[in-house]
Design a protein around this motif. Structure first.
Motif, PDB file in Angstrom:
ATOM      1  N   PHE A  34       0.879  -1.164   0.000  1.00 39.51           N
ATOM      2  CA  PHE A  34       0.000   0.000   0.000  1.00 39.51           C
ATOM      3  C   PHE A  34       0.919   1.218   0.000  1.00 39.51           C
ATOM      4  N   PRO A  35       0.839   2.037  -1.077  1.00 40.49           N
ATOM      5  CA  PRO A  35       1.860   3.093  -1.256  1.00 40.49           C
ATOM      6  C   PRO A  35       1.323   4.522  -1.139  1.00 40.49           C
ATOM      7  N   PRO A  36       0.921   4.979   0.050  1.00 37.03           N
ATOM      8  CA  PRO A  36       0.395   6.352   0.135  1.00 37.03           C
ATOM      9  C   PRO A  36       1.486   7.408  -0.005  1.00 37.03           C
ATOM     10  N   GLU A  37       1.056   8.544  -0.511  1.00 33.31           N
ATOM     11  CA  GLU A  37       1.940   9.697  -0.526  1.00 33.31           C
ATOM     12  C   GLU A  37       1.622  10.484   0.753  1.00 33.31           C
ATOM     13  N   PRO A  38       2.626  10.806   1.573  1.00 32.37           N
ATOM     14  CA  PRO A  38       2.296  11.461   2.857  1.00 32.37           C
ATOM     15  C   PRO A  38       1.981  12.941   2.697  1.00 32.37           C
ATOM     16  N   LEU A  42      -5.490   9.748   5.263  1.00 29.53           N
ATOM     17  CA  LEU A  42      -6.169   8.756   4.416  1.00 29.53           C
ATOM     18  C   LEU A  42      -7.678   8.951   4.448  1.00 29.53           C
ATOM     19  N   HIS A  43      -8.332   8.547   3.360  1.00 25.99           N
ATOM     20  CA  HIS A  43      -9.791   8.598   3.304  1.00 25.99           C
ATOM     21  C   HIS A  43     -10.350   7.209   2.993  1.00 25.99           C
ATOM     22  N   ILE A  44     -11.644   7.137   2.909  1.00 23.64           N
ATOM     23  CA  ILE A  44     -12.299   5.837   2.742  1.00 23.64           C
ATOM     24  C   ILE A  44     -11.898   5.172   1.415  1.00 23.64           C
ATOM     25  N   GLY A  45     -11.521   6.000   0.421  1.00 25.59           N
ATOM     26  CA  GLY A  45     -11.003   5.424  -0.827  1.00 25.59           C
ATOM     27  C   GLY A  45      -9.712   4.657  -0.587  1.00 25.59           C
ATOM     28  N   HIS A  46      -8.850   5.233   0.252  1.00 27.19           N
ATOM     29  CA  HIS A  46      -7.626   4.515   0.598  1.00 27.19           C
ATOM     30  C   HIS A  46      -7.947   3.231   1.344  1.00 27.19           C
ATOM     31  N   ALA A  47      -9.018   3.276   2.141  1.00 24.49           N
ATOM     32  CA  ALA A  47      -9.390   2.058   2.887  1.00 24.49           C
ATOM     33  C   ALA A  47      -9.671   0.914   1.910  1.00 24.49           C
ATOM     34  N   LYS A  48     -10.259   1.264   0.757  1.00 24.97           N
ATOM     35  CA  LYS A  48     -10.514   0.230  -0.254  1.00 24.97           C
ATOM     36  C   LYS A  48      -9.195  -0.413  -0.682  1.00 24.97           C
ATOM     37  N   SER A  49      -8.199   0.425  -0.938  1.00 21.56           N
ATOM     38  CA  SER A  49      -6.905  -0.082  -1.375  1.00 21.56           C
ATOM     39  C   SER A  49      -6.194  -0.842  -0.243  1.00 21.56           C
ATOM     40  N   LEU A 232      -0.899  -3.286  -7.270  1.00 20.57           N
ATOM     41  CA  LEU A 232      -2.312  -2.984  -7.506  1.00 20.57           C
ATOM     42  C   LEU A 232      -2.534  -1.486  -7.370  1.00 20.57           C
ATOM     43  N   CYS A 233      -3.136  -0.893  -8.384  1.00 21.66           N
ATOM     44  CA  CYS A 233      -3.329   0.554  -8.327  1.00 21.66           C
ATOM     45  C   CYS A 233      -4.646   0.920  -8.985  1.00 21.66           C
ATOM     46  N   THR A 234      -4.995   2.183  -8.897  1.00 19.48           N
ATOM     47  CA  THR A 234      -6.283   2.606  -9.432  1.00 19.48           C
ATOM     48  C   THR A 234      -6.169   2.920 -10.926  1.00 19.48           C
ATOM     49  N   LEU A 235      -7.350   2.974 -11.554  1.00 19.23           N
ATOM     50  CA  LEU A 235      -7.417   2.980 -13.029  1.00 19.23           C
ATOM     51  C   LEU A 235      -6.673   4.117 -13.715  1.00 19.23           C
ATOM     52  N   GLU A 236      -6.506   5.248 -13.008  1.00 23.26           N
ATOM     53  CA  GLU A 236      -5.846   6.365 -13.688  1.00 23.26           C
ATOM     54  C   GLU A 236      -4.395   6.021 -14.035  1.00 23.26           C
ATOM     55  N   PHE A 237      -3.882   4.913 -13.488  1.00 20.74           N
ATOM     56  CA  PHE A 237      -2.508   4.527 -13.810  1.00 20.74           C
ATOM     57  C   PHE A 237      -2.426   3.542 -14.973  1.00 20.74           C
ATOM     58  N   GLU A 263      -4.829  -2.740 -12.516  1.00 24.21           N
ATOM     59  CA  GLU A 263      -5.609  -1.572 -12.112  1.00 24.21           C
ATOM     60  C   GLU A 263      -7.039  -1.955 -11.736  1.00 24.21           C
ATOM     61  N   PHE A 264      -7.587  -1.208 -10.792  1.00 27.64           N
ATOM     62  CA  PHE A 264      -9.006  -1.369 -10.411  1.00 27.64           C
ATOM     63  C   PHE A 264      -9.599   0.027 -10.242  1.00 27.64           C
ATOM     64  N   SER A 265     -10.924   0.091 -10.179  1.00 27.89           N
ATOM     65  CA  SER A 265     -11.537   1.428 -10.156  1.00 27.89           C
ATOM     66  C   SER A 265     -11.506   2.021  -8.755  1.00 27.89           C
ATOM     67  N   ARG A 266     -11.379   3.336  -8.731  1.00 27.04           N
ATOM     68  CA  ARG A 266     -11.377   4.082  -7.463  1.00 27.04           C
ATOM     69  C   ARG A 266     -12.749   4.035  -6.835  1.00 27.04           C
ATOM     70  N   LEU A 267     -12.777   4.130  -5.538  1.00 27.06           N
ATOM     71  CA  LEU A 267     -14.039   4.321  -4.839  1.00 27.06           C
ATOM     72  C   LEU A 267     -14.425   5.799  -4.921  1.00 27.06           C
ATOM     73  N   GLU A 268     -15.650   6.044  -5.340  1.00 25.61           N
ATOM     74  CA  GLU A 268     -16.215   7.393  -5.263  1.00 25.61           C
ATOM     75  C   GLU A 268     -17.472   7.280  -4.425  1.00 25.61           C
ATOM     76  N   VAL A 273     -16.409  14.396  -0.969  1.00 24.01           N
ATOM     77  CA  VAL A 273     -15.270  14.500  -1.869  1.00 24.01           C
ATOM     78  C   VAL A 273     -14.153  13.617  -1.341  1.00 24.01           C
ATOM     79  N   MET A 274     -13.333  13.142  -2.262  1.00 24.94           N
ATOM     80  CA  MET A 274     -12.363  12.142  -1.864  1.00 24.94           C
ATOM     81  C   MET A 274     -10.936  12.580  -2.163  1.00 24.94           C
ATOM     82  N   SER A 275     -10.773  13.544  -3.052  1.00 26.70           N
ATOM     83  CA  SER A 275      -9.395  13.847  -3.427  1.00 26.70           C
ATOM     84  C   SER A 275      -8.707  14.632  -2.310  1.00 26.70           C
ATOM     85  N   LYS A 276      -7.436  14.297  -2.073  1.00 27.72           N
ATOM     86  CA  LYS A 276      -6.706  14.957  -0.993  1.00 27.72           C
ATOM     87  C   LYS A 276      -6.580  16.446  -1.260  1.00 27.72           C
ATOM     88  N   ARG A 277      -6.481  16.792  -2.545  1.00 31.82           N
ATOM     89  CA  ARG A 277      -6.349  18.201  -2.903  1.00 31.82           C
ATOM     90  C   ARG A 277      -7.579  18.975  -2.402  1.00 31.82           C
TER      91      ARG A 277
END
Ligand code: ATP
Ligand code: MG
Length: 566
Positions: A34-38, A42-49, A232-237, A263-268, A273-277
């Motif tokens: 599991f490779p988070p960027e610090p 984390l959010h619930i989308g990360h929980a999926k990963s 394993l990563c999300t589809l945008e990759f 790749e697998f699809s992100r949780l939305e 909102v889910m994006s860290k930005r």
């Protein structure tokens, strides 16, 4: 482990893994990460990963999952996020053992491998400015143009790259780029950047480096160094996979491991909102109280709201892993919490909008200890004593002077059962002489009805209550959706996501009478306030004898319906 988790999940990624194990690929071993960027919590989308990667490691023999901080972006990263992320992963119930890594641990190796690419004629130092590079890149429909620096000699490239490392150039003066194909239909393959000059300190490597590798270059090499088998990563990759494979193919001699990217699809999730930005903007703009605001879908926010790790894991199990992009309804997440708390949360009584009731046929000093089970089905949760006194509080809307048809609660002259206690009859209403607002109901107790049906008549309604003489006062926080539209960050919703903030997402009720057993509730200890929902003591603000409760979730209605009722 909850009931649901005994059933092994299946999905297309696990199918691939099982086939790989069956043909003894990688000696039958499975290594995920599991490779988070610090750069945020984390959010619930990360929980999926997390549930996917750590779940796979737990499911298959001879497997493990690494926690790796993908820390290639020093300006946006913070040590505090590293600690928060570790806490969240542990809280969700997962363990990386000895396998904690940082991409920055590999900076020297990454640098050496970049020199290898230069020596092979597969990378070059480019001196185009960022703007020029953009204009050379081309578009989805037009090919890019080759950089005038593309054909520098190996020697020249090595000298320049070493000088970049030594700090001889300002930010942006040069980049190191892979030499692939400027005409590739995949823009990621048009000589992507591998290194940038950034004269900033890094939270791990301090001021040792002034050039930093890009995410795409770092990620595949970090995976290979750690002998990851399935990345394993999300589809945008998906569009980055050819680059992932290109880099590892070119470095095959130095780094023989070549993980498989899937790749697998992100949780939305709807209404959030889910994006860290965007989450960062909500926090820094003070639209919420912090990363752990209970309205946010962050793990810290959900934990503070009263979500349990089991409920989040079960949610991730239910949504499954596919390649189809999807928006999941908030109701599904809430239901997972309800299912958990229905079985595990003790019951208690609290009144959110109190109306005083005097039980006029009890003496002034009446104090009756009633023993009550903490859970209707689960005797393991024990029992408690609640005091019945002459004065009690009931919920203001459990009484109606002009009741609509079918109203089953208290009405003038009518009867209702006090939960866990007696049937009472309303004999008189007392009003404030000035405002005419009802201040007190005078009622009579039928003393023959303690947990027993009254003789010769039916009493349908049951209402909750709290002693007016023996209780604690709590602050209660009720939450509604943070946004008013299902997809606030989608441009199709119009305007900025800030335009869709729900002004009524938090309602604070002061001085709510709650039964005495709730005065010392421990943080994280959820409880069902009978008929009102599941609540948990606020981790930050609750103090002994001054409890603060967050409503984690209503009992069964949607938020909207409950708000109408209140
Ligand atoms: P965000 O866009 O929210 O900032 P991110 O992908 O940049 O997310 P990272 O820290 O890079 O966040 O993500 C770590 C891992 O979590 C990655 O493997 C990423 O694919 C995964 N991940 C992030 N968001 C989601 C999501 N919504 N659903 C599933 N997996 C996710
Ligand atoms: Mg990211």
């Amino acid at each position: 482990m909850s009931l649901h988790e005994e059933k092994k999940p299946t999905d297309f990624i696990r199918t691939i893994i099982e086939q790989d194990i069956a043909r003894n690929l990688n000696n039958g071993q499975v290594v995920t990460r599991f490779p988070p960027e610090p750069n945020g919590t984390l959010h619930i989308g990360h929980a999926k990963s997390i549930c996917l990667n750590f779940g796979i490691a737990r499911q298959y023999p001879n497997s493990r999952c690494h926690l790796r901080f993908d820390d290639t972006n020093p300006e946006k990263e913070e040590i505090a996020y590293i600690e928060a992320i570790k806490e969240d992963v542990r809280w969700l119930g997962f363990d990386w053992g000895d396998h904690l890594y940082f991409a920055s641990d590999y900076f020297e190796r990454l640098y050496q491998l970049a020199e290898v690419l230069i020596q092979k004629g597969k990378a070059y130092v480019c001196s185009l400015s960022a703007d020029e590079m953009r204009s050379y890149r081309g578009t989805l429909t037009e090919p890019g143009r080759e950089s005038p620096y593309r054909n520098r000699t190996v020697e020249e490239n090595l000298t320049l790259f070493r000088a970049m490392r030594a700090g001889d150039y300002p930010d942006g003066a040069h980049t190191l780029r892979a030499k692939i194909d400027m005409a590739s239909p995949n823009i990621n393959m048009r000589d992507p950047t591998l290194y940038r000059i950034r004269r900033v300190a890094h939270h791990q490597t301090k001021d040792r480096w002034c050039i930093y590798p890009t995410y795409d270059y770092t990620h595949c090499i970090s995976d290979a160094i750690e002998q990851i088998t399935h990345s394993l990563c999300t589809l945008e990759f998906e569009d980055h996979r050819p680059l992932y494979d290109w880099i590892l193919d070119e470095l095959h001699e130095e780094l023989p491991c070549h993980p498989q990217q899937i790749e697998f699809s992100r949780l939305e999730l709807e209404f959030t909102v889910m994006s860290k930005r965007i989450l960062t903007q909500l926090v820094t703009g003070h639209h919420v109280s912090g990363w752990d605001d209970p309205r946010l879908p962050t793990i810290a926010g959900l934990r503070r709201r009263g979500f349990t790790p089991a409920s989040i894991r079960n949610f991730c199990r239910l949504i499954g892993i596919t390649k189809a992009p999807n928006y999941v309804e908030m109701a599904l997440l809430e239901n997972c919490l309800r299912e958990d708390l229905e079985i595990n949360a003790p019951r208690a009584m609290a009144v959110l909008d109190p109306l005083r009731v005097v039980l006029e046929n009890l003496p002034d000093n009446h104090l009756e200890d009633i023993t009550v089970a903490n859970h209707p089905q689960n005797p393991n949760l024990g029992s408690r004593i609640i005091p019945l006194t002459r004065e009690i509080f009931i919920e203001r809307d459990d009484f109606d002077e002009n009741p609509p048809k079918g109203f089953k609660r208290l009405i003038p002259g009518g009867e209702v059962r006090l939960r866990n206690a007696y049937v009472i009859r309303c004999r008189a209403i007392i009003r404030d002489p000035q405002t005419q607002v009802i201040t007190t109901l005078m009622c009579e107790v039928d003393k023959d009805t303690l947990n027993k049906a009254p003789e010769g008549r039916k009493v349908k309604g049951v209402i909750h209550w709290v002693s007016a003489q023996r209780h604690y006062k709590a602050q209660v926080r009720l939450y509604d959706r943070l946004f008013t539209v299902p997809q606030p960050a989608d441009p199709k919703s119009g305007g900025s996501f800030l335009d869709h903030l729900n002004p009524d997402s938090l309602k604070i009720l002061e001085n709510c009478p709650v039964e005495e057993s709730l005065a010392h509730c421990q943080p994280g200890q959820a409880v069902q306030f009978e008929r009102l929902g599941y609540f948990s003591p606020d981790i930050r603000d609750s103090k002994p004898n001054q409890p603060v409760f967050n409503r984690s979730v209503s009992l069964r209605d949607s938020w909207a319906k409950v708000e109408n009722k209140r």
